[in-house]
Write a protein that holds these residues in place. Structure first.
Motif, short mmCIF file in Angstrom:
data_model
loop_
_atom_site.label_atom_id
_atom_site.label_comp_id
_atom_site.label_asym_id
_atom_site.label_seq_id
_atom_site.Cartn_x
_atom_site.Cartn_y
_atom_site.Cartn_z
N MET A 5 0.85 -1.20 0.00
CA MET A 5 0.00 0.00 0.00
C MET A 5 0.88 1.24 0.00
SD MET A 5 0.68 -0.79 3.28
CE MET A 5 -0.36 -1.22 4.63
N ALA A 6 0.27 2.36 -0.34
CA ALA A 6 1.00 3.64 -0.30
C ALA A 6 1.18 4.07 1.15
CB ALA A 6 0.23 4.69 -1.08
N THR A 7 2.34 4.64 1.45
CA THR A 7 2.61 5.15 2.79
C THR A 7 3.19 6.56 2.67
OG1 THR A 7 4.84 4.23 2.85
CG2 THR A 7 3.08 2.84 3.72
N THR A 8 3.06 7.33 3.73
CA THR A 8 3.59 8.69 3.72
C THR A 8 5.06 8.73 4.12
OG1 THR A 8 2.82 9.02 5.98
CG2 THR A 8 1.34 9.73 4.21
N SER A 9 5.58 7.63 4.64
CA SER A 9 6.99 7.52 5.04
C SER A 9 7.65 6.44 4.21
CB SER A 9 7.10 7.13 6.51
OG SER A 9 6.48 8.07 7.35
N PRO A 10 8.99 6.51 4.04
CA PRO A 10 9.67 5.39 3.37
C PRO A 10 9.34 4.11 4.14
CG PRO A 10 11.18 7.23 3.71
CD PRO A 10 9.91 7.56 4.45
N ALA A 11 9.06 3.03 3.40
CA ALA A 11 8.58 1.82 4.06
C ALA A 11 9.14 0.56 3.40
CB ALA A 11 7.05 1.77 4.02
N GLY A 12 9.19 -0.48 4.23
CA GLY A 12 9.54 -1.82 3.78
C GLY A 12 8.53 -2.79 4.32
N PHE A 13 8.48 -3.97 3.71
CA PHE A 13 7.54 -4.99 4.13
C PHE A 13 8.24 -6.34 4.00
CE2 PHE A 13 3.96 -7.94 3.37
CZ PHE A 13 3.21 -7.67 4.50
N GLY A 14 8.00 -7.23 4.95
CA GLY A 14 8.62 -8.53 4.88
C GLY A 14 7.81 -9.60 5.56
N TRP A 15 8.11 -10.84 5.21
CA TRP A 15 7.48 -12.01 5.81
C TRP A 15 8.56 -12.82 6.52
CZ3 TRP A 15 2.81 -13.62 7.03
CH2 TRP A 15 2.64 -14.93 7.43
N ILE A 16 8.34 -13.09 7.81
CA ILE A 16 9.29 -13.85 8.62
C ILE A 16 8.54 -14.88 9.46
CG2 ILE A 16 9.28 -12.15 10.50
CD1 ILE A 16 12.43 -12.72 10.58
N GLY A 17 7.44 -15.36 8.89
CA GLY A 17 6.53 -16.23 9.63
C GLY A 17 5.30 -15.44 10.05
N ASN A 18 5.42 -14.14 10.03
CA ASN A 18 4.31 -13.20 10.21
C ASN A 18 4.65 -11.94 9.40
OD1 ASN A 18 6.20 -11.85 11.86
ND2 ASN A 18 5.19 -12.40 13.74
N PRO A 19 3.65 -11.15 9.06
CA PRO A 19 3.90 -9.96 8.24
C PRO A 19 4.41 -8.79 9.08
CG PRO A 19 1.56 -10.20 8.64
CD PRO A 19 2.23 -11.37 9.29
N GLN A 20 5.36 -8.05 8.51
CA GLN A 20 5.96 -6.91 9.21
C GLN A 20 6.04 -5.72 8.25
OE1 GLN A 20 6.96 -6.94 12.44
NE2 GLN A 20 6.58 -9.11 12.75
N LEU A 21 5.41 -4.62 8.64
CA LEU A 21 5.52 -3.36 7.92
C LEU A 21 6.47 -2.47 8.71
CD1 LEU A 21 4.51 -1.43 5.64
CD2 LEU A 21 2.71 -0.70 7.25
N VAL A 22 7.45 -1.90 8.03
CA VAL A 22 8.45 -1.05 8.67
C VAL A 22 8.41 0.32 8.01
CG1 VAL A 22 10.91 -0.79 9.21
CG2 VAL A 22 9.92 -3.09 9.01
N LEU A 23 8.33 1.37 8.83
CA LEU A 23 8.31 2.73 8.31
C LEU A 23 9.42 3.54 8.95
CD1 LEU A 23 4.98 1.95 8.97
CD2 LEU A 23 4.95 3.61 7.14
#
Length: 190
Positions: free
Chosen positions: A47-65
């Protein structure tokens, strides 16, 4: 926790259900090698975010901003709309990071299931460090958590965002002992 009589460094391999878990102990720190392989790693942010972001799967979903200051983020207001975003069926954990110096950052995490901020989210730290490695080119990160403790993440990252040898380590201490109800243990055995 230091185990009396144990060597100052030890490596333990545990296999369960076809997965191997590797633990390392060095003085008062424990390290765990996080899951890797097919399906694990960084992915496109859904999805679009207002901050630089990353996303990953490590057994559960993680959104990082990445934000200018983690302490300035009103996490109870900021995180829930992202945690429940329609683009993420089942939701995601939300982590905000503030880079302090090369290889050093602060992190705060809002975890699904808890539905609140936690003192430290290990999987969030792991994915945050992987994303920071992909953007900053530094593969070892010291992450200052909301608990005030420092978690270290070391990893190898390929050009597609898959990691190998992603190690998460930090201080360990015993908080208490749990004695499950014997009826619960019996139900688990049957």
């Amino acid at each position: 926790m230091v185990i009396p009589g144990a060597p100052s460094e030890a490596e333990i391999r545990v296999s369960s259900n076809g997965e191997e878990i590797l633990l390392r102990r060095s003085d008062d720190h424990i390290g765990i090698r996080m899951p890797e392989g097919e399906g694990f790693g960084l992915r496109a942010v859904p999805m679009a975010t207002t901050s630089p972001a990353g996303f990953g799967w490590i057994g559960n979903p993680q959104l990082v901003l990445r934000v200018p200051s983690v302490s300035a983020v009103d996490l109870p207001v900021f995180a829930p709309p992202l945690r429940h975003h329609a683009a993420l069926q089942g939701g995601t954990n939300v982590n905000v990071v503030e880079v302090l110096a090369p290889g050093e950052a602060r992190i705060r995490s809002w975890e699904r299931g808890v539905e609140g901020e936690t003192l430290c989210c290990g999987t969030g730290c792991a994915v945050a460090a992987a994303w920071l490695a992909s953007t900053e080119g530094i593969t070892t990160w010291q992450l200052h958590t909301a608990s005030g403790e420092v978690v270290t993440v070391k990893l190898e990252l390929d050009a597609k965002g898959a990691w190998r040898n992603l190690w998460l380590s930090g201080p360990v201490r015993r908080l208490g002992v749990v004695h499950p109800d014997p009826a619960l243990l019996q139900r688990l055995r049957s």
